[in-house]
Design a protein around this motif. Structure first.
Motif, PDB file in Angstrom:
ATOM      1  N   VAL A 195      -1.619  24.566 -42.419  1.00 59.78           N
ATOM      2  CA  VAL A 195      -1.585  23.317 -43.178  1.00 59.78           C
ATOM      3  C   VAL A 195      -2.677  22.374 -42.705  1.00 59.78           C
ATOM      4  O   VAL A 195      -3.226  22.535 -41.610  1.00 59.78           O
ATOM      5  CB  VAL A 195      -0.207  22.620 -43.066  1.00 59.78           C
ATOM      6  CG1 VAL A 195       0.890  23.504 -43.622  1.00 59.78           C
ATOM      7  CG2 VAL A 195       0.084  22.235 -41.620  1.00 59.78           C
ATOM      8  N   ARG A 196      -2.973  21.383 -43.540  1.00 62.89           N
ATOM      9  CA  ARG A 196      -3.949  20.363 -43.201  1.00 62.89           C
ATOM     10  C   ARG A 196      -3.305  19.263 -42.362  1.00 62.89           C
ATOM     11  O   ARG A 196      -2.089  19.173 -42.223  1.00 62.89           O
ATOM     12  CB  ARG A 196      -4.550  19.749 -44.471  1.00 62.89           C
ATOM     13  CG  ARG A 196      -5.543  20.636 -45.184  1.00 62.89           C
ATOM     14  CD  ARG A 196      -6.848  20.761 -44.421  1.00 62.89           C
ATOM     15  NE  ARG A 196      -7.421  19.448 -44.171  1.00 62.89           N
ATOM     16  CZ  ARG A 196      -8.180  18.795 -45.051  1.00 62.89           C
ATOM     17  NH1 ARG A 196      -8.451  19.328 -46.223  1.00 62.89           N
ATOM     18  NH2 ARG A 196      -8.683  17.610 -44.752  1.00 62.89           N
ATOM     19  N   GLU A 197      -4.157  18.365 -41.811  1.00 62.43           N
ATOM     20  CA  GLU A 197      -3.674  17.292 -40.953  1.00 62.43           C
ATOM     21  C   GLU A 197      -2.912  16.252 -41.755  1.00 62.43           C
ATOM     22  O   GLU A 197      -3.123  16.096 -42.960  1.00 62.43           O
ATOM     23  CB  GLU A 197      -4.843  16.632 -40.221  1.00 62.43           C
ATOM     24  CG  GLU A 197      -5.678  15.683 -41.071  1.00 62.43           C
ATOM     25  CD  GLU A 197      -6.663  16.368 -41.990  1.00 62.43           C
ATOM     26  OE1 GLU A 197      -7.443  15.670 -42.642  1.00 62.43           O
ATOM     27  OE2 GLU A 197      -6.626  17.616 -42.078  1.00 62.43           O
ATOM     28  N   LYS A 198      -2.027  15.519 -41.085  1.00 62.40           N
ATOM     29  CA  LYS A 198      -1.287  14.445 -41.732  1.00 62.40           C
ATOM     30  C   LYS A 198      -2.258  13.366 -42.202  1.00 62.40           C
ATOM     31  O   LYS A 198      -3.204  13.025 -41.511  1.00 62.40           O
ATOM     32  CB  LYS A 198      -0.253  13.845 -40.770  1.00 62.40           C
ATOM     33  CG  LYS A 198       0.874  14.799 -40.423  1.00 62.40           C
ATOM     34  CD  LYS A 198       1.890  14.144 -39.504  1.00 62.40           C
ATOM     35  CE  LYS A 198       3.032  15.102 -39.172  1.00 62.40           C
ATOM     36  NZ  LYS A 198       4.025  14.501 -38.267  1.00 62.40           N
ATOM     37  N   GLN A 203      -3.186  17.672 -48.162  1.00 64.56           N
ATOM     38  CA  GLN A 203      -1.871  18.048 -47.649  1.00 64.56           C
ATOM     39  C   GLN A 203      -0.745  17.393 -48.440  1.00 64.56           C
ATOM     40  O   GLN A 203       0.275  18.027 -48.726  1.00 64.56           O
ATOM     41  CB  GLN A 203      -1.751  17.691 -46.163  1.00 64.56           C
ATOM     42  CG  GLN A 203      -0.441  18.111 -45.514  1.00 64.56           C
ATOM     43  CD  GLN A 203      -0.163  19.608 -45.664  1.00 64.56           C
ATOM     44  OE1 GLN A 203      -1.082  20.407 -45.806  1.00 64.56           O
ATOM     45  NE2 GLN A 203       1.097  19.979 -45.655  1.00 64.56           N
ATOM     46  N   ILE A 222       5.040  27.136 -39.883  1.00 67.22           N
ATOM     47  CA  ILE A 222       3.679  26.654 -39.663  1.00 67.22           C
ATOM     48  C   ILE A 222       3.145  27.186 -38.340  1.00 67.22           C
ATOM     49  O   ILE A 222       3.748  26.980 -37.285  1.00 67.22           O
ATOM     50  CB  ILE A 222       3.636  25.113 -39.675  1.00 67.22           C
ATOM     51  CG1 ILE A 222       4.053  24.593 -41.062  1.00 67.22           C
ATOM     52  CG2 ILE A 222       2.229  24.614 -39.323  1.00 67.22           C
ATOM     53  CD1 ILE A 222       4.202  23.092 -41.133  1.00 67.22           C
ATOM     54  N   GLN A 225      -2.159  23.690 -37.616  1.00 71.83           N
ATOM     55  CA  GLN A 225      -2.502  22.499 -38.392  1.00 71.83           C
ATOM     56  C   GLN A 225      -3.982  22.231 -38.160  1.00 71.83           C
ATOM     57  O   GLN A 225      -4.410  22.025 -37.024  1.00 71.83           O
ATOM     58  CB  GLN A 225      -1.667  21.307 -37.954  1.00 71.83           C
ATOM     59  CG  GLN A 225      -1.877  20.059 -38.815  1.00 71.83           C
ATOM     60  CD  GLN A 225      -1.007  18.899 -38.343  1.00 71.83           C
ATOM     61  OE1 GLN A 225      -1.298  18.254 -37.349  1.00 71.83           O
ATOM     62  NE2 GLN A 225       0.083  18.670 -39.059  1.00 71.83           N
TER      63      GLN A 225
END
Length: 309
Positions: A195-198, A203, A222, A225
């Motif tokens: 997944v991508r960063e917050k 995302q 996951i 990240q």
């Protein structure tokens, strides 16, 4: 109220001291105090309170400081523009862009502008979609490109083009079999996920996309990240797991057989990319030209954009 008073007020607030502000502004302390008194008298309210360990802003002072920053930034912007025009110098076009438009839209438009104007210069600030808006509002850049629209009256959002979110998997026998039998997204969700960063616009869109496929993003397995989509695609191609990515950015990987692409038709699969501009700041001629070329690269008809700048 004049700009000098606002400069002095801002200096006092930043230095937390009348004496330090006076030194910074090359003024005497009585002159600084006089500017503050005049400003408070004109506005009919106390802005700064002296204390044994410095000064602090009143509630009205906290409101004024935001206006002061904007007004002084606008003055500096105007001076810079006219000085640049007077000296006939090429100004640098500063742009904030989230990852997908920075990698797959901007290079084409910048190359086209360089062909029209070989003296053109650019400075690209890479950040997430929230960062794009913040940099446009603070006037650190002339305009931005983002994958998410926010509710901010200080910015105007213009739809530049639509991208699409897709699932990518390693090109291995296991995933080829899953794709061949049309495995549902719920089954794929049990696989290792990247997944991508917050804060990333991608995302947030990915989570909405998965939700419409019946997948709870909170329950994903996951394994990593990452804040770089290229690293994410490379990791998927090496068999690390699967990910939701921009179709615009994965075309070459699919063409060369580095990953498999699974496309799902949902309302969330289509993702808009936005041109973000300040509601109050006029773009330079070079920035306006670059926006025109971005629209052209994205297939937007210029006629429909009359008055957009």
């Amino acid at each position: 109220m004049d700009l000098k008073q606002l400069e002095v007020f801002l200096a006092v607030a930043q230095q937390n001291s009348f004496s330090k502000a006076a030194k910074k502004m090359f003024l005497t302390q009585p002159t600084v105090s006089a500017h503050i008194r005049a400003l408070e008298k004109e506005l009919g309210t106390q802005l700064i309170v002296r204390a044994p360990k410095g000064v602090f802003l009143t509630e009205d002072g906290c409101v004024l400081i935001e206006y002061a920053r904007d007004m002084l930034a606008l003055r500096d912007s105007a001076l810079t523009w006219f000085q640049s025009k007077k000296q006939n110098e090429k100004s640098t076009v500063r742009i904030a862009a989230s990852t997908v438009p920075a990698q797959y839209l901007l290079p084409h438009a910048m190359a086209a502008l360089c062909r029209e104007d070989p003296g053109a210069r650019f400075e690209i600030l890479r950040c997430d979609s929230e960062g794009v808006v913040k940099n446009v509002v603070s006037r650190k850049v002339e305009f931005g490109l983002a994958g998410t629209r926010t509710e901010d009256a200080r910015c105007r959002f213009e739809v530049l083009c639509e991208d699409r979110l897709v699932l990518i998997t390693p090109d291995t026998e296991h995933y080829r079999q899953l794709k061949a039998r049309g495995a549902p997204a719920q089954e794929l969700a049990r696989e290792p996920f990247l997944v991508r960063e917050k804060g990333s616009g991608t995302q947030r869109e990915a989570e909405r996309f998965l939700k419409q496929l019946g997948v709870d993003a909170e329950k994903l397995h996951i394994v990593a990240q990452l804040n770089d989509p290229e690293s994410m695609k490379q990791a998927v191609s090496q068999g690390m797991g699967i990910a939701v990515v921009s179709e615009l950015g994965v075309r070459d990987y699919e063409r060369f057989g580095m990953v498999q692409v699974l496309r799902f038709e949902t309302k969330a699969s289509a993702r808009r990319l936005y041109l973000v501009k300040s509601s109050e700041h006029r773009l330079s001629d070079e920035a306006q030209t670059l926006c025109r070329l971005l629209r052209s690269a994205a297939g937007v008809k210029e006629k429909s954009q009359e008055g957009a700048l």
